[in-house]
Design a protein around this motif. Sequence first.
Motif, PDB file in Angstrom:
ATOM      1  N   ARG A 232       0.976  -1.173  -0.133  1.00  0.00           N
ATOM      2  CA  ARG A 232       0.059   0.384  -0.025  1.00  0.00           C
ATOM      3  C   ARG A 232       0.974   1.395   0.406  1.00  0.00           C
ATOM      4  N   ASP A 233       0.507   2.102  -0.649  1.00  0.00           N
ATOM      5  CA  ASP A 233       1.140   3.495  -0.801  1.00  0.00           C
ATOM      6  C   ASP A 233       0.669   4.550   0.449  1.00  0.00           C
ATOM      7  N   ARG A 234       1.545   4.927   1.148  1.00  0.00           N
ATOM      8  CA  ARG A 234       1.046   5.733   2.344  1.00  0.00           C
ATOM      9  C   ARG A 234       0.510   7.201   1.944  1.00  0.00           C
ATOM     10  N   LEU A 235       1.321   7.636   0.982  1.00  0.00           N
ATOM     11  CA  LEU A 235       0.888   8.990   0.483  1.00  0.00           C
ATOM     12  C   LEU A 235      -0.347   8.843  -0.132  1.00  0.00           C
ATOM     13  N   ALA A 236      -0.499   7.843  -1.031  1.00  0.00           N
ATOM     14  CA  ALA A 236      -2.054   7.705  -1.653  1.00  0.00           C
ATOM     15  C   ALA A 236      -3.144   7.547  -0.617  1.00  0.00           C
ATOM     16  N   ASP A 237      -3.058   6.728   0.328  1.00  0.00           N
ATOM     17  CA  ASP A 237      -3.736   6.500   1.502  1.00  0.00           C
ATOM     18  C   ASP A 237      -4.238   8.100   1.936  1.00  0.00           C
ATOM     19  N   SER A 238      -3.231   8.709   2.375  1.00  0.00           N
ATOM     20  CA  SER A 238      -3.436   9.913   2.840  1.00  0.00           C
ATOM     21  C   SER A 238      -4.148  10.930   1.918  1.00  0.00           C
ATOM     22  N   LEU A 239      -3.664  11.205   0.822  1.00  0.00           N
ATOM     23  CA  LEU A 239      -4.504  12.176  -0.061  1.00  0.00           C
ATOM     24  C   LEU A 239      -5.763  11.583  -0.298  1.00  0.00           C
ATOM     25  N   ARG A 240      -6.086  10.470  -0.745  1.00  0.00           N
ATOM     26  CA  ARG A 240      -7.391   9.754  -1.165  1.00  0.00           C
ATOM     27  C   ARG A 240      -8.510  10.234   0.176  1.00  0.00           C
ATOM     28  N   ARG A 241      -7.843  10.402   1.331  1.00  0.00           N
ATOM     29  CA  ARG A 241      -8.809  10.605   2.436  1.00  0.00           C
ATOM     30  C   ARG A 241      -9.447  12.068   2.353  1.00  0.00           C
ATOM     31  N   ARG A 242      -8.507  12.969   1.724  1.00  0.00           N
ATOM     32  CA  ARG A 242      -8.556  14.329   1.566  1.00  0.00           C
ATOM     33  C   ARG A 242      -8.955  14.916   0.336  1.00  0.00           C
ATOM     34  N   LEU A 243      -8.813  14.179  -0.653  1.00  0.00           N
ATOM     35  CA  LEU A 243      -8.838  14.644  -2.143  1.00  0.00           C
ATOM     36  C   LEU A 243      -9.543  13.839  -2.765  1.00  0.00           C
ATOM     37  N   PRO A 244     -10.531  14.498  -3.991  1.00  0.00           N
ATOM     38  CA  PRO A 244     -11.053  13.411  -4.901  1.00  0.00           C
ATOM     39  C   PRO A 244      -9.848  12.623  -5.655  1.00  0.00           C
ATOM     40  N   ALA A 245     -10.359  11.382  -6.033  1.00  0.00           N
ATOM     41  CA  ALA A 245      -9.560  10.224  -6.635  1.00  0.00           C
ATOM     42  C   ALA A 245      -8.635  10.900  -7.822  1.00  0.00           C
ATOM     43  N   GLY A 246      -9.468  11.711  -8.706  1.00  0.00           N
ATOM     44  CA  GLY A 246      -8.902  12.423 -10.181  1.00  0.00           C
ATOM     45  C   GLY A 246      -7.736  13.521  -9.613  1.00  0.00           C
ATOM     46  N   VAL A 247      -7.680  13.880  -8.390  1.00  0.00           N
ATOM     47  CA  VAL A 247      -6.718  14.862  -7.892  1.00  0.00           C
ATOM     48  C   VAL A 247      -5.512  14.011  -7.322  1.00  0.00           C
ATOM     49  N   ALA A 248      -5.678  13.120  -6.500  1.00  0.00           N
ATOM     50  CA  ALA A 248      -4.932  12.262  -5.667  1.00  0.00           C
ATOM     51  C   ALA A 248      -3.922  11.507  -6.704  1.00  0.00           C
ATOM     52  N   TYR A 249      -4.653  11.033  -7.659  1.00  0.00           N
ATOM     53  CA  TYR A 249      -4.100  10.153  -8.517  1.00  0.00           C
ATOM     54  C   TYR A 249      -2.937  10.492  -9.258  1.00  0.00           C
ATOM     55  N   PRO A 250      -2.920  11.790  -9.962  1.00  0.00           N
ATOM     56  CA  PRO A 250      -1.622  12.120 -10.713  1.00  0.00           C
ATOM     57  C   PRO A 250      -0.678  12.467  -9.764  1.00  0.00           C
ATOM     58  N   VAL A 251      -0.919  12.970  -8.429  1.00  0.00           N
ATOM     59  CA  VAL A 251       0.001  13.668  -7.415  1.00  0.00           C
ATOM     60  C   VAL A 251       0.963  12.133  -7.090  1.00  0.00           C
ATOM     61  N   VAL A 252       0.190  11.028  -6.982  1.00  0.00           N
ATOM     62  CA  VAL A 252       0.929   9.591  -6.522  1.00  0.00           C
ATOM     63  C   VAL A 252       1.534   9.257  -7.574  1.00  0.00           C
ATOM     64  N   ARG A 253       0.991   9.302  -8.779  1.00  0.00           N
ATOM     65  CA  ARG A 253       1.792   8.798 -10.189  1.00  0.00           C
ATOM     66  C   ARG A 253       3.058   9.458 -10.356  1.00  0.00           C
ATOM     67  N   TRP A 254       2.971  10.868 -10.246  1.00  0.00           N
ATOM     68  CA  TRP A 254       4.263  11.499 -10.606  1.00  0.00           C
ATOM     69  C   TRP A 254       5.241  11.325  -9.354  1.00  0.00           C
ATOM     70  N   LYS A 255       4.710  11.159  -8.192  1.00  0.00           N
ATOM     71  CA  LYS A 255       5.757  10.902  -7.044  1.00  0.00           C
ATOM     72  C   LYS A 255       6.507   9.387  -7.316  1.00  0.00           C
ATOM     73  N   ASN A 256       5.751   8.517  -7.660  1.00  0.00           N
ATOM     74  CA  ASN A 256       6.272   7.153  -8.337  1.00  0.00           C
ATOM     75  C   ASN A 256       7.265   7.216  -9.486  1.00  0.00           C
ATOM     76  N   VAL A 257       6.739   7.979 -10.327  1.00  0.00           N
ATOM     77  CA  VAL A 257       7.554   8.074 -11.404  1.00  0.00           C
ATOM     78  C   VAL A 257       9.008   8.710 -11.104  1.00  0.00           C
ATOM     79  N   LEU A 258       8.868   9.766 -10.601  1.00  0.00           N
ATOM     80  CA  LEU A 258      10.299  10.246 -10.084  1.00  0.00           C
ATOM     81  C   LEU A 258      10.977   9.523  -9.172  1.00  0.00           C
ATOM     82  N   LEU A 259      10.545   8.737  -8.278  1.00  0.00           N
ATOM     83  CA  LEU A 259      11.100   7.812  -7.367  1.00  0.00           C
ATOM     84  C   LEU A 259      11.789   6.700  -7.965  1.00  0.00           C
ATOM     85  N   SER A 260      11.039   6.133  -9.065  1.00  0.00           N
ATOM     86  CA  SER A 260      11.642   4.881  -9.805  1.00  0.00           C
ATOM     87  C   SER A 260      12.634   5.383 -10.874  1.00  0.00           C
TER      88      SER A 260
END
Length: 508
Positions: A232-260
């Motif tokens: 599970r992705d902790r940032l995704a869990d946190s953002l999805r509790r506060r933001l709509p999925a369509g907003v949280a998704y690209p943030v986590v996506r780019w976080k994971n892109v940059l990390l990889s």
Amino acid sequence: MPSDHVDVLIVGAGLSGVGAACHLRRDCPDKTYAVLEARDAVGGTWDLFRYPGVRSDSDMFTLGYSFRPWTDARSIADGASILEYVRETAREYDVQRHIRFSHRVTRAEWDSAAARWTVYAERTDTAERTDTAERTDTAETVVLTCSFLFACTGYYRYDEGYTPALPGVDAYAGRLVHPQHWPDDLDHAGKRVVVIGSGATAVTLVPALARRAAHVTMLQRSPSYLIALAARDRLADSLRRRLPAGVAYPVVRWKNVLLSTATFQLSRRAPGLVRRLLRRAATRLLPVGYDVDRHFSPRYDPWDQRLCVVPDGDLFTAVSQGRASVVTDTIDTFTADGLRLASGDEVRADIVVTATGLNLLALGGLTLRVDGVDVDLADTVAYKGMMLSGVPNFALTIGYTNASWTLKADLVAGYVCRLLRHLDRTGQHVVTPLPPPGDERVPLIDLRSSYVLRGVAALPRQGARTPWRLHQNYVRDVLLMRHGRLTDEGVRFSRRARQGRSTDRAEV
């Protein structure tokens, strides 16, 4: 032989093919399209593979489509969940209606005068009665034409996995299976299982089988690099509790892109450091005194082969608890009860699983011909990693080797839509990649995995520089493929030939 025409013909209804169809629906709604799928279901790899524990080896925030958020709690997801995600996407975008199942594409022929492809497929779901009134499968040849051909076939054979020569296998009295064709009736509960291999499939199978088997042994000729990641992705869990999925998704996506991307770049620039970090992480997850150097320290550098993900460290846990073990050795011969190793040790097994890899197959076995001349893929050079020199109005999807497949698939589908709109806007009909200047050619896929080395010679090549060079860098490709010029030195746009005379006009 019936024939009909579409603007775009997509080959394959897996993750890439469904995504390509959705991009067309979103970005080129005026284009007609069809999808030809050799099998009888949507899903590709995720419908084919049914072995225990089958899952993604990439996080779903990057393996998911850019236009449809992944909303499941798990970042590293099981195969059934991924399959349902692909199918839900196909239903949402009405792709299902455009798919012709059991259509195996065999060849495609380009005619420059007409500026169209003629595509031949074998329809395998037809049947006829024999004299004994039994039904037998027969293949009907189906012919379609299209203005643009888009191959989303992956790069391995669906009908046959790779199994090396196994000395003495005929003497073995147990069950021998390959993960690519897992039997529905195989019950491994309480059984002794040997999994041959050390790649992503073996790393997935061992902990999954160990939950019910008496014991599982992973028999490897040499180790692979493993990296334990949270399922599970902790940032995704946190953002999805506060933001709509369509907003949280690209943030986590780019976080994971940059990390990889950072991990890959560090592996290339400081392989010794990454090697030490991976070894240290494995040591922390294994029992004190475990021979990490023998079983978890490869001879090659990180990312010479793809890193194998271990979600929540499940393989290390199975080994630590004694439910699984790792043996690094080679097979001398099979015996009636299992295997005898080169060291003289014997491993008893009720079931042997050959997680020994894939067979590469470019374009799903589809052959191409341009104006009566057969295309030798090995003689072509990939343009932007998605088109082939000298092959007009054709694209193929090959994902990243160092990141999620879908990241590249999304970019390729988006680029195809840009090309189609450009052709319409400029009143042209044909886009043809050009070979690069100079003679430097290197393999299209740069991994040193065994399955790649066995078949890479039959694949297209790449050149020395952009736009003929793959950089395995998503950020760079976003700039190149979403925002870069369509008219560069690597491609020629032209109009349909009239009265046998070409009216090609280069736009560079």
